[in-house]
Scaffold this active site. Structure first.
Site, PDB file in Angstrom:
ATOM      1  CB  ALA A  95      38.713  44.427  31.079  1.00  0.00           C
ATOM      2  CG  ASP A  96      33.435  44.630  35.379  1.00  0.00           C
ATOM      3  OD1 ASP A  96      32.932  45.696  34.977  1.00  0.00           O
ATOM      4  OD2 ASP A  96      33.225  44.166  36.516  1.00  0.00           O
TER       5      ASP A  96
END
Length: 225
Positions: A95-96
């Site tokens: 994720a980011d």
């Protein structure tokens, strides 16, 4: 193998296929974020943490051609595909999170002055928090990785902040590793007037969406063991 939602850490090179235990593998979380580890643990999903993924995120300051949401997706997918090359037989989650105001990305502050400037800019305004999440499936040798994911958006509205309120917050909370120079889960009530969307998305991972994604991938069964 851990079935209680706690994480173990793998070395960068992973585990050879010969040493893999039989049957389903725990989820491999390719993230150094302690917030994401806590969120995955809260789901009761067995997981391990992949350390040392050699992917350089595109920096917020280099974001010329990409929108904030595209930047989050670029970084999350890049980490996912890099991790898949190192751990091809595992199901991997990355994720980011990107914080933006009027399409301008507010990254992690280099120093307190930058943090103060970010909070002044957010004061009394509504900004956007976007988290891209990617799930990569096990990849047999010679095949291209298969992946799925999305970008979750949450609108966050701040109170009007006085210089004293900003100073108190920064004295109390370490924001050096926080996009947007704040953490909603740490004294967030001092800053945030309201949100529209997922709270956990602002923390770093949209738990509702990711839970559905993992359930579709078969990880719901792990919770029932």
């Amino acid at each position: 193998m851990n079935t209680g939602g706690q994480a173990t850490t793998l070395p960068p090179s992973g585990v050879s296929s010969a040493s893999q235990p039989p049957g389903p593998q725990p989820l491999l979380l390719a993230s150094s974020s302690p917030r994401r580890r806590e969120i995955i643990a809260s789901l009761g999903v067995p997981f391990e943490v992949a350390g040392g993924i050699p992917f350089t995120e595109r920096a917020e300051r280099d974001n010329v051609a990409l929108s904030p949401g595209e930047l989050a997706w670029y970084n999350a997918l890049g980490k996912a595909l890099t991790a898949a090359r190192l751990h091809p037989l595992r199901t991997i989650l990355t994720a980011d999170t990107v914080v933006s105001l009027d399409a301008r990305v507010l990254g992690k502050p280099a120093d307190r002055r930058e943090a103060e400037a970010a909070l002044r800019a957010l004061s009394g305004r509504t900004h956007l928090v976007q988290t891209a999440y990617v799930l990569v499936f096990p990849t047999p040798e010679g095949e291209r990785p298969r992946f799925t994911g999305d970008v979750e958006k949450t609108e966050v509205t701040f109170h009007r902040l006085t210089p004293a309120a900003i100073a108190r917050y920064l004295d109390a909370v370490d924001v050096s590793d926080k996009a947007g120079s704040y953490a909603i889960q740490e004294r967030g009530e001092e800053l945030v007037r309201g949100i529209r969307g997922s709270f956990s998305n602002v923390v770093g991972l949209p738990v509702e969406a990711v839970s559905r994604l993992l359930g579709n991938a078969g990880y719901r069964a792990w919770q029932e063991l």
